[in-house]
Design a protein around this motif. Structure first.
Motif, short mmCIF file in Angstrom:
data_model
loop_
_atom_site.label_atom_id
_atom_site.label_comp_id
_atom_site.label_asym_id
_atom_site.label_seq_id
_atom_site.Cartn_x
_atom_site.Cartn_y
_atom_site.Cartn_z
N ARG A 1 0.22 -8.65 15.44
CA ARG A 1 -1.06 -8.12 15.02
C ARG A 1 -2.16 -9.05 15.51
NH1 ARG A 1 -2.73 -6.75 8.77
NH2 ARG A 1 -4.77 -5.89 9.21
N CYS B 1 -7.41 -1.24 0.14
CA CYS B 1 -6.35 -1.73 1.02
C CYS B 1 -6.98 -2.30 2.28
CB CYS B 1 -5.38 -0.61 1.40
SG CYS B 1 -4.11 -1.17 2.57
N SER C 1 -1.22 -5.78 1.37
CA SER C 1 -2.66 -5.84 1.65
C SER C 1 -3.45 -4.93 0.71
CB SER C 1 -2.94 -5.44 3.11
OG SER C 1 -2.48 -4.13 3.37
N GLY D 1 -5.39 -3.15 4.78
CA GLY D 1 -4.61 -2.71 5.94
C GLY D 1 -5.07 -1.40 6.52
N CYS D 2 -5.30 -0.39 5.64
CA CYS D 2 -5.67 0.94 6.14
C CYS D 2 -7.09 1.34 5.79
CB CYS D 2 -4.69 2.01 5.62
SG CYS D 2 -4.75 2.27 3.83
N GLY D 3 -7.78 0.54 4.95
CA GLY D 3 -9.17 0.83 4.64
C GLY D 3 -9.39 1.82 3.52
N ALA D 4 -8.33 2.34 2.90
CA ALA D 4 -8.48 3.27 1.79
C ALA D 4 -8.92 2.50 0.55
CB ALA D 4 -7.18 4.01 1.52
N HIS E 1 0.19 3.63 3.59
CA HIS E 1 0.65 3.34 4.95
C HIS E 1 1.80 2.35 4.87
CE1 HIS E 1 -1.60 -0.44 4.59
NE2 HIS E 1 -1.07 -0.83 5.74
N ASP E 2 2.60 2.30 5.92
CA ASP E 2 3.78 1.44 5.95
C ASP E 2 3.35 0.03 6.34
OD1 ASP E 2 6.42 0.72 5.82
OD2 ASP E 2 6.88 1.32 7.87
N GLU E 3 3.69 -0.96 5.52
CA GLU E 3 3.30 -2.33 5.83
C GLU E 3 4.40 -3.29 5.39
OE1 GLU E 3 -0.29 -3.28 3.84
OE2 GLU E 3 0.50 -3.06 1.83
N ASP F 1 -5.33 10.68 -3.94
CA ASP F 1 -4.63 10.34 -2.70
C ASP F 1 -3.12 10.23 -2.90
OD1 ASP F 1 -7.10 10.28 -1.56
OD2 ASP F 1 -7.24 8.10 -1.42
N CYS G 1 0.83 -1.21 0.00
CA CYS G 1 0.00 0.00 0.00
C CYS G 1 0.86 1.26 0.00
CB CYS G 1 -0.92 0.01 1.21
SG CYS G 1 -2.00 1.46 1.28
#
Length: 631
Positions: A469, A70, A58, A72-75, A52-54, A85, A49
């Motif tokens: 997590r 994503c 995801s 992971g962050c929901g975007a 965000h840092d992952e 974005d 993504c």
């Protein structure tokens, strides 16, 4: 915000033009300019993504529906939203960028909503990029003038001919105070635009003058190839400015995010899963011309976290891959310091990090000039792990011929080994450091453990924590079916159509599922939808809360629970299973109620409920037959 901007744009760019842009845009191609994507099964793609840092990917893309999400962050959203974005563009600017890419002429509507027009109304980013594009042509033309002879000699002395200068767009800022400024003003760029772009600046007298003067210039491009700034090299001894002068921070130029040469190197970086980080513009040129096509450089700032984020997304840097990040530094004290600073960021990569230092303390440009292209390729090929270099550099400060010196070197290097997050790599460096210091691997292991305990005590945390997590809660069978039904409505509206709409909203129990089902109805229902990014955005915009909006983006790219393509029978099975739960629940409630009724004193109510029970049981049998065959 996105919905509001869409509504605002609807009165300026014709709706059918926006729809055409979405239709003709390949979301995979747009996102691939920033993120390396790989197959995720079911026709979907995945990558790291950019928002965000992952550590593991995801970020999912559905080319069939032209949407991304994503987990992971929901975007999530469509190609327009991605540019908004990722590039910090307005809705207008994103539509214009995609329209230009697809060769679509946008039609605009005047504020009074009169006849449409075709003259573009560019946003700020487009105007600043256009100003830079015009400046590139101006500076390139100046490089051929008599006054630019020192610039041409500078390039020639470093092994770059005219073809190389043209390939990298090299130019020259002339010995004049406002020649570029006047040129760009004549092309219609305003005073404020030139200042905002960093191409011009106010003089002491208040007039506008060129920012760069009497310097060799390199245009700096972003991932998409747009010029967003310049790097300028000092040529004359009487120039009292710094050796290198860069464009200041602007709305489109953020030096902590920019890597010179990334536009030319990005495809090879993704293909080879390797990147070579050098220190300057001429080093990038030298590497590329020598066959090291993955070379990039920072622009007037140290290599940092934002640069790492850019490279990780291109490398598809995850837990299992064997990507390589190779730093080249001079062998002098400054180069060693830079290498050790890079080691501090090693843990932010999953990739293997390496360092390549010329034995003659020459940078890639100097090496190519002195020994040819093969020497540059050999420099990269003879790389060594950055961890090994850091350990050896620290240990070399001590007298390793004495027991005391070796123990002091162990204490100094143990914290470095403790920074290595992957256990398999850490064990390897236990052995390597032990061999270098003449100790046993167990000695190194104990020293690393002491270092970790000391760090934990100093931070007040006791033992060093291991970040984990939390596992997501397991969905109930009913929630899984509800989710599948909503996925069919979003991903396959033409197929799901009337069957989905015919099932009442009351069949959904999970609160967020209820909200999404209501949004689907508010968007006009599935039967009237044609699918794709527009339909998904309509449902997202109709959601009343953020959780429902996020779920829409998630469901739009989540694979269906079926091998192969869905068909009407699969929709029928899913909708039957959705209803089966509530029908059996009502049957259970009715049976309980009937048992509590006296059939003698409440004959009418008893037989009325009994008739309803028979009808429900018949309906349940039909649903059971319809739902036969599993999800």
């Amino acid at each position: 915000m996105y919905a509001e901007e869409v509504a605002e744009m609807a009165g300026r760019i014709r709706d059918e033009d926006i729809a055409l842009v979405r239709e003709r845009t390949s979301i995979a191609e747009v996102i691939s300019d920033t993120v390396t994507l790989k197959s995720a099964g079911g026709g979907n793609l995945k990558g790291l993504c950019p928002f965000h840092d992952e550590k593991s990917p995801s970020f999912n893309v559905s080319p069939a529906r032209n949407v991304w999400y994503c987990f992971g962050c929901g975007a999530g959203g469509d190609a327009i939203k991605f540019l908004m974005d990722a590039e910090h563009l307005s809705f207008v600017e994103s539509v214009e960028r995609l329209a230009a890419r697809a060769g679509i002429q946008l039609r605009y509507i005047e504020d009074d909503r009169s006849a449409p027009r075709t003259r573009p109304q560019q946003g700020q980013r487009q105007r600043l990029v256009a100003a830079h594009a015009a400046a590139v042509e101006f500076y390139r033309a100046q490089l051929t003038t008599a006054g630019a002879r020192p610039a041409r000699e500078f390039l020639a002395q470093r092994g770059f001919d005219r073809a190389a200068a043209e390939r990298y767009g090299c130019g020259f800022a002339p010995d004049a105070w406002d020649l570029l400024t006047k040129h760009l003003r004549q092309q219609g760029f305003s005073h404020d635009e030139l200042v905002t772009a960093g191409l011009s600046r106010p003089s002491r007298s208040g007039t506008l003058i060129d920012r760069f003067r009497r310097r060799l210039l390199w245009p700096i491009r972003d991932l998409t190839g747009d010029v967003i700034g310049f790097g300028a090299r000092k040529l004359f001894d009487d120039d009292d400015g710094p050796k290198y002068l860069n464009t200041p921070e602007t709305p489109i130029y953020k030096k902590s995010h920019v890597l010179y040469g990334i536009d030319q190197a990005k495809r090879e970086i993704a293909k080879q899963r390797k990147v070579v980080v050098v220190e300057g513009y001429t080093d990038v040129m030298a590497c590329h011309l020598a066959g090291i096509s993955t070379a990039v450089a920072t622009c007037g700032t140290a290599f940092g976290g934002d640069h790492i984020g850019v490279l990780r997304r291109l490398l598809f840097d995850d837990f299992t891959a064997m990507e390589e990040v190779i730093f080249t530094f001079d062998g002098d004290a400054a180069g060693q310091k830079a290498a050790l600073r890079a080691f501090g960021d090693d843990g932010r990569f999953m990739a293997q990090t390496y360092i390549a230092i010329s034995p003659d303390n020459m940078d890639p440009c100097e090496l190519r000039l002195a020994k040819g292209d093969l020497a540059v390729r050999d420099l990269v090929a003879r790389r060594e792990p950055l961890v090994s270099y850091a350990l050896r550099s620290h240990a070399s400060k001590f007298d390793l011929d004495s027991v005391e010196g070796r123990l002091r070197a162990l204490d100094a290097t143990a914290p470095l080994v403790a920074k290595i997050k992957r256990q398999d790599r850490r064990i390897h460096y236990y052995r390597e450091l032990a061999g270098y210091l003449g100790l046993e691997p167990e000695d190194v292991s104990r020293a690393v453990a002491r270092s970790e305990r000391g760090a934990a005590e100093r931070s007040g945390t006791g033992a060093a924590p291991v970040a984990q997590r939390p596992l997501p809660a397991v969905d109930s069978p009913r929630a899984i079916v509800e989710r599948e039904a909503l996925k069919l409505a979003l991903q396959e509206p033409v197929l799901a159509g009337p069957m989905f709409d015919a099932v009442e909203a009351g069949e959904y129990r999970h609160p967020v599922h209820v909200a999404v089902r209501a949004a689907i109805a508010a968007a006009g229902g599935v039967a009237a939808a044609t699918g794709g990014a527009v339909w998904i955005e309509q449902v997202r915009d109709a959601c009343d809360d953020l959780a429902a909006q996020a779920l829409v983006g998630e469901l739009a790219v989540e694979p269906l629970r079926i091998d192969g393509e869905p068909d009407p029978r699969y929709v029928s099975v899913t909708m039957a299973r959705l209803q089966w739960g509530s029908v059996t629940g009502r049957i259970k409630d009715l049976k309980s109620k009937i048992q509590r009724i006296n059939p003698v004193s409440n004959k009418d109510e008893y037989f009325g409920l009994f008739g309803e029970l028979l009808s429900l049981e018949q309906h349940a049998r039909a649903l059971r037959e319809q739902a036969a065959g599993g999800l």
